[in-house]
Write a protein that holds these residues in place. Structure first.
Motif, short mmCIF file in Angstrom:
data_model
loop_
_atom_site.label_atom_id
_atom_site.label_comp_id
_atom_site.label_asym_id
_atom_site.label_seq_id
_atom_site.Cartn_x
_atom_site.Cartn_y
_atom_site.Cartn_z
N UNK A 218 0.82 -1.21 0.00
CA UNK A 218 0.00 0.00 0.00
C UNK A 218 0.86 1.27 0.00
N UNK A 219 0.42 2.23 -0.78
CA UNK A 219 1.09 3.52 -0.79
C UNK A 219 0.84 4.23 0.54
N UNK A 220 1.90 4.77 1.11
CA UNK A 220 1.76 5.45 2.38
C UNK A 220 1.67 4.52 3.57
N UNK A 221 2.05 3.25 3.37
CA UNK A 221 2.02 2.28 4.46
C UNK A 221 3.18 2.48 5.43
N UNK A 222 3.35 1.54 6.33
CA UNK A 222 4.41 1.62 7.34
C UNK A 222 5.78 1.69 6.66
N UNK A 223 6.56 2.70 7.04
CA UNK A 223 7.88 2.90 6.41
C UNK A 223 9.02 2.29 7.21
N UNK A 224 8.74 1.85 8.43
CA UNK A 224 9.78 1.23 9.25
C UNK A 224 9.89 -0.26 8.95
N UNK A 225 11.11 -0.74 8.89
CA UNK A 225 11.36 -2.15 8.65
C UNK A 225 11.07 -2.94 9.92
N UNK A 283 20.12 -10.77 8.27
CA UNK A 283 19.28 -10.29 7.19
C UNK A 283 18.85 -8.84 7.44
N UNK A 284 18.57 -8.51 8.69
CA UNK A 284 18.15 -7.15 9.04
C UNK A 284 19.25 -6.13 8.74
N UNK A 285 20.48 -6.47 9.11
CA UNK A 285 21.61 -5.57 8.87
C UNK A 285 21.78 -5.34 7.37
N UNK A 286 21.69 -6.42 6.60
CA UNK A 286 21.86 -6.31 5.14
C UNK A 286 20.74 -5.47 4.53
N UNK A 287 19.50 -5.70 4.95
CA UNK A 287 18.38 -4.96 4.38
C UNK A 287 18.43 -3.48 4.74
N UNK A 288 18.87 -3.17 5.94
CA UNK A 288 18.98 -1.76 6.33
C UNK A 288 20.04 -1.05 5.50
#
Length: 346
Positions: A218-225, A283-288
């Motif tokens: 969704x556009x404008x959805x949650x922007x935090x990973x 995976x979190x470190x890589x994605x950030x």
């Protein structure tokens, strides 16, 4: 996301490729490296685009067949228009508009968001393995079931079984709902039996009823990973190894997921959870880092720091990656992944 169709340059304007047989330019496969057409990367540089990845991608344009260039230049519409105009002045090109299909993945871009699915690919799989007329089921694996090596079971054609698993594995690119079941049957590709084949066919029967399912961002959805991670302690009945699973969310939809048997035998549920959490943290470190490179820095977080929060079982979204859930729980988590039917967004 947009596509540019680049027609081949006239042969008279294309320099003859020169084979350089120096030892340093021979790759590990034994194939010699060809000098690339220098016109494309030079044109890209003249446009002020210094992205090495894009330069490398465009620089590999081959003069004979037409080439489709997937040029990701961000959300700046003005830059995109200028980029297309400049490229069309340098090359014979066709603007295909918004991306609609890429490597078997269908993309529907709407004002409300972006929907991705593999509807056609799923339909082709069902036809390939003569399951188009099969009776659909509501979940890809029998709730609470376990699968073992079935050493006394009737053997089946391993090549045929591997083809099914291979096709299903590619389908998991947009289908986190079948990730666990596909990962489970992939453990028995060496000596599959009728038990394993029936488990694979059940996944196909599930696809029969959910062919058009995909993920809607969704556009404008949650922007935090946001990530969920879990483990199924000693889930394998034969070697007592646990299963790790994680799922990452961004903009109201799943963007990364995994289901995999742990490489070691853990001695407690705590150790199994620690192994799963460590895999998820990597995976979190890589994605950030990826998000930072595309100017989507995570606010309120410190580079290299991950906050661990306890999650109750009822809210553990990663359960979909570690065990065969009951129908109600399965459908609930599938929806939380952002999965919808194509008809719901079109």
């Amino acid at each position: 996301m947009s596509e540019l169709h680049v027609d081949p340059l006239p042969s008279k304007d294309v320099p003859t490729p020169v084979v350089d047989t120096t030892e340093d330019d021979v790759d590990t496969s034994g194939k010699n490296t060809l000098n690339q057409n220098s016109d494309v990367p030079n044109s890209v540089e003249n446009l002020g685009l210094k992205d090495p990845a894009m330069s490398e991608k465009l620089g590999k344009t081959v003069p004979n067949p037409p080439t489709v260039v997937d040029a990701n230049i961000g959300d700046d519409k003005g830059m995109m228009v200028e980029f297309k105009k400049s490229m069309m002045e340098a090359f014979d090109m066709t603007d295909l508009g918004k991306m609609r299909f890429f490597l078997g993945i269908e993309i529907l871009q709407k004002s409300e968001g972006i929907f991705i699915c593999q509807r056609k690919y799923a339909t082709d799989i069902l036809k390939k393995f003569t399951m188009s007329e099969s009776k659909p089921v509501n979940c890809p694996i029998v709730p609470g079931s376990k699968i073992n090596r079935d050493v006394n079971g009737a053997a089946v054609d391993d090549t045929y079984f591997k083809k099914i698993v291979g096709c299903l594995m590619y389908l998991t690119a947009t289908r986190p709902d079948i990730m666990f079941s596909v990962s489970l049957i992939s453990r028995y590709m060496s000596k599959p039996t009728e038990l394993h084949l029936q488990a694979a066919k059940r996944i196909l029967r599930y696809l029969k009823g959910t062919t058009s399912y995909g993920i809607f961002y969704k556009k404008g959805g949650e922007t935090d990973l946001l990530a969920f991670t879990d483990s199924d302690y000693a889930g394998d009945e034969e070697d007592s190894k646990s299963t790790s699973g994680y799922v990452f969310f961004l903009s109201s939809g799943a963007v990364s997921w995994m289901s995999k048997k742990q490489p070691i035998v853990t001695l407690s549920t705590t150790e199994a959870e620690f192994v799963a959490a460590a895999t998820s943290a990597c995976q979190a470190v890589w994605m950030r880092r990826i998000l930072k490179n595309i100017s989507h820095v995570q606010e309120g977080s410190t580079d290299g720091e991950i906050e661990l929060v306890h999650c109750v079982t009822q809210e553990q979204d990663a359960d979909l990656m570690t065990k065969a859930l009951k129908l109600e729980a399965f459908q609930k988590l599938r929806k939380k992944m952002g999965m919808l039917d194509f008809t719901e967004v079109n």
